[in-house]
Enzyme design. Structure first.
Site, PDB file in Angstrom:
ATOM      1  N   ASP A   1      20.682   6.500 -28.374  1.00  0.00           N
ATOM      2  CA  ASP A   1      21.522   5.429 -28.897  1.00  0.00           C
ATOM      3  C   ASP A   1      22.920   5.455 -28.300  1.00  0.00           C
ATOM      4  O   ASP A   1      23.572   6.488 -28.242  1.00  0.00           O
ATOM      5  CB  ASP A   1      21.647   5.543 -30.418  1.00  0.00           C
ATOM      6  CG  ASP A   1      20.356   5.194 -31.132  1.00  0.00           C
ATOM      7  OD1 ASP A   1      19.466   4.605 -30.473  1.00  0.00           O
ATOM      8  OD2 ASP A   1      20.223   5.515 -32.323  1.00  0.00           O
TER       9      ASP A   1
ATOM     10  N   GLU B   1      11.762  -4.662 -34.656  1.00  0.00           N
ATOM     11  CA  GLU B   1      11.842  -3.189 -34.609  1.00  0.00           C
ATOM     12  C   GLU B   1      12.832  -2.754 -35.662  1.00  0.00           C
ATOM     13  O   GLU B   1      13.985  -3.164 -35.622  1.00  0.00           O
ATOM     14  CB  GLU B   1      12.475  -2.726 -33.301  1.00  0.00           C
ATOM     15  CG  GLU B   1      11.678  -2.770 -32.084  1.00  0.00           C
ATOM     16  CD  GLU B   1      12.567  -2.353 -30.895  1.00  0.00           C
ATOM     17  OE1 GLU B   1      13.575  -1.640 -31.078  1.00  0.00           O
ATOM     18  OE2 GLU B   1      12.233  -2.761 -29.796  1.00  0.00           O
TER      19      GLU B   1
END
Lengths: 414, 269
Positions: free
Chosen positions: B59, B48
């Site tokens: 995040d 990824e």
């Protein structure tokens, strides 16, 4: 009863949060799956709450007894004389905590209580929404955490102290640009992890569905009151309503009651910073570049890769690179018009209102005053000498005295 | 190449697939190619590549740090495609993980075509759900690109069914309620979520379920490999690079040994 939270307009979102439809419109719910259940539950809870007369009555009572509402609609006679038309000020600066924002947090916190959650989180830029959230949390006995960019906690120490005094935990956010948008990101990250017992008190009528609708419904009392007051005190509707637009909550709060009054002009004024042409501004609608930020499709200040560009404004409350999606739709559909006011124009209006009315406005609200001054000649031309312009004076300027001291050199010993 | 190829291979070997993440442009564009290539050589089955975005919601602090470094270094969307091309050339299925706005800004169809041209397998889209992604679904379907959407412990059964029906390649199960970041303990929410997801996936498709958020070592990977088809690791790789930023060779060596530990973990189910 002062608020009409259950009423609808022709410019509302559909059930998926789209203002103007999915293809051409704005809004939606661009969010991580982890928050979807909470957003859907919030939407359901709000639909039920606003249809419940007991909830509406309780909200009204809190606004009246605690927040000092309805706020007066004041005929600013000296400013009227100077502009040559009738200027009415919706005095949201007189509300408890000094701005329209108290409506939003009391409404959302009352809903939080109803949903059985025990903790609230909020983002704040200059600290006004943080202080309001801490106030509402204290009023309702809820735990409160406020996320605030590190740059902002450093320059707004007084508001940090207020929040702490009110019992809130203030978390400085160092990431990104250390300002409002980063505080929103961090609050969303908190919410992803705590959503089972925590409500996110969103500070403006932006973000993922249902927030643009929820916040709008809660703050629409500004316009509902002003509309009724205008008819009762001045015998009719104003020719134009005017407000400053950052995220857009004070503006949508005023505009909503007038959206279906086709003869009433609607004008929003964004923060033009150093001037739109300099690129250093927060005039998101004027920049006219659609994108997705903080959960909604709307106009966004962004570069060609879709990275958010930092906004600039002397007014911390308008310094946001996005805008509520309903404003984006009102602009695109032509129902409302949006232009920008530079820092200088706003500060001139800040001084003018102080001297001609004895009212020191928030710098946010000074953008609306400056906007009204700018369009006054057109309004007179279109509606004649007896024309009336109604301005949302969304907050008081005490918090802005530091900026004013620097800008006007008021602290200089001479 | 679809990620389903890697999942089939892992299944044939009676193990889970190891999915490794790094943002493009971290520590530099070339540095990210080198790091990701090292991870492939040391045993990642799927890669990824994160597209650095200014306002990420999902995040945690570790990945935010790396992404900010990449942005400060001037990484562009076109650089991301360059990294995809280099990594895909190694032969492992290579996905891009991105927030939505950069795709919308470039134009969904154009983005999808550039991703395909670079050899990318598809997209992981953590901040958009299928009900708000019709344009991406159409663009991906037209090109057979993988569409990896997320399910979470808070997802209702109805939403898991809706999400898995729109996934191609695999479905990404977030093991914890929270953002990315290595955690000391694996989550007890993961196994029930995987079981629920498998049960609610459209019958007959056998959609693989990858589990991510919080995995940092081989032992945790082994725990998850017991019930998941893929184990997704991000922050631990980023942390390894951040901890060795002064010495590039040491960083790559540490990256390789972490990958080997994790690769052994997904084989020890």
């Amino acid at each position: 009863m002062t608020t009409h939270i259950h009423e609808t307009t022709s410019y509302d979102a559909d059930e998926f949060g789209w203002f103007g439809g999915e293809a051409e419109g704005f809004g939606g719910r661009f969010m991580p799956e982890a928050l979807m259940k909470a957003l859907i539950e919030l939407d359901d809870a709000w639909q039920k709450a606003k249809a419940d007369p007991a909830f509406v009555a309780e909200f009204d009572a809190i606004l009246r007894d605690y927040a000092n509402l309805p706020s007066p609609l004041y005929h600013a006679t000296r400013l009227s004389e100077q502009l040559g038309l009738r200027v009415l000020l919706k005095r949201e600066d007189l509300n408890h905590t000094g701005a329209h924002k108290i409506r939003n947090v009391l409404g959302q916190a009352l809903l939080t209580k109803r949903m059985g959650k025990t903790r609230v989180i909020a983002e704040t830029g200059a600290g006004q929404h943080g202080v309001a959230s801490a106030t509402a949390a204290a009023y309702f006995g809820l735990d409160c955490t406020v996320y605030m960019g590190k740059v902002d906690t450093d320059r707004q120490a007084l508001n940090v102290a207020r929040m702490r005094l009110l019992g809130a935990e203030v978390v400085p956010v160092p990431s990104g640009s250390g300002t409002l948008k980063d505080a929103i990101n961090e609050a969303l990250r908190d919410w992803v992890a705590t959503v089972d017992h925590t409500a996110y008190l969103f500070g403006t009528a932006a973000g993922p569905h249902p927030f643009p609708t929820l916040v709008r419904d809660i703050v629409r009392g500004i316009g509902d009151e002003a509309r009724a007051q205008s008819i009762e005190q001045f015998g009719g509707l104003p020719n134009a309503v005017v407000a400053a637009v950052g995220g857009g909550s004070n503006a949508i709060g005023l505009f909503t009651a007038f959206l279906d009054d086709e003869d009433v002009e609607i004008h929003g004024f964004e923060a033009g910073g150093d001037g739109f042409e300099t690129g250093r501004h927060a005039a998101t609608i004027q920049a006219n570049d659609p994108g997705v930020l903080h959960g909604a499709r709307t106009y966004v200040l962004q570069d060609e890769d879709g990275q958010t560009i930092e906004s600039h404004s002397i007014s911390a409350g308008l310094d946001y690179p996005g805008v509520g999606p309903q404003h984006a739709w009102l602009a695109k559909s032509g129902r409302a018009s949006y232009t920008s006011i530079t820092d200088k124009e706003a500060m001139d209006a800040f001084a003018l209102l102080s001297r001609s009315e004895g009212i020191i406005p928030a710098i946010e609200s000074a953008h609306a005053i400056a906007g009204a001054i700018k369009i006054a000649p057109q309004i007179k031309e279109r509606h004649g000498e007896g024309a009336t312009i109604l301005i949302n004076l969304s907050g008081r300027g005490d918090k802005d005295m530091g900026t004013a001291i620097d800008y006007f050199g008021l602290g200089d010993a001479k | 190449m679809s990620t389903s190829v890697a999942f089939e291979k892992a299944k044939a070997e009676n193990r889970a697939a190891l999915v490794g993440y790094l943002p493009a442009g971290f520590p530099t564009v070339d540095g990210s190619i080198e790091a990701l290539t090292t991870m492939v050589e040391a045993g990642c089955d799927i890669i990824e590549i994160g597209l650095p975005y200014s306002d990420p919601v999902m995040d945690g602090p570790t990945i935010q740090d790396a992404v900010q470094q990449a942005l400060d270094g001037g990484v562009r969307v076109d650089d991301v495609f360059r990294v995809v091309e280099a990594v895909a050339a190694t032969g492992v299925p290579t996905l891009v993980m991105t927030s939505w706005n950069p795709i919308e800004r470039r134009g969904v169809d154009r983005f999808a075509q550039q991703l395909l041209d670079a050899g990318g397998a598809g997209l992981i889209t953590p901040d958009i759900t299928p009900d708000f992604a019709p344009e991406w679904i159409e663009a991906a379907d037209a090109r057979d690109l993988d569409k990896v959407f997320l399910v979470a412990p808070s997802s209702t059964d109805e939403r898991i069914a809706m999400t898995t029906a729109e996934c191609r390649g695999f479905v990404y199960a977030t093991a914890v309620m929270g953002v990315t970041g290595a955690r000391a303990k694996t989550s007890d929410l993961a196994a029930p979520l995987v079981a629920r997801t498998k049960q609610l996936s459209p019958s007959g498709t056998d959609l693989p379920v990858g589990v991510g958020l919080g995995v940092s070592n081989g032992a945790q990977a082994a725990e998850m490999a017991a019930y998941a088809d893929g184990v997704i690791v991000g922050s631990a790789f980023v942390r390894t690079l951040l901890d060795n930023r002064a010495d590039e060779q040491a960083a790559l060596k540490a990256l390789a040994s972490l990958t080997e530990d994790l690769a052994a973990g997904v084989r020890a189910r």
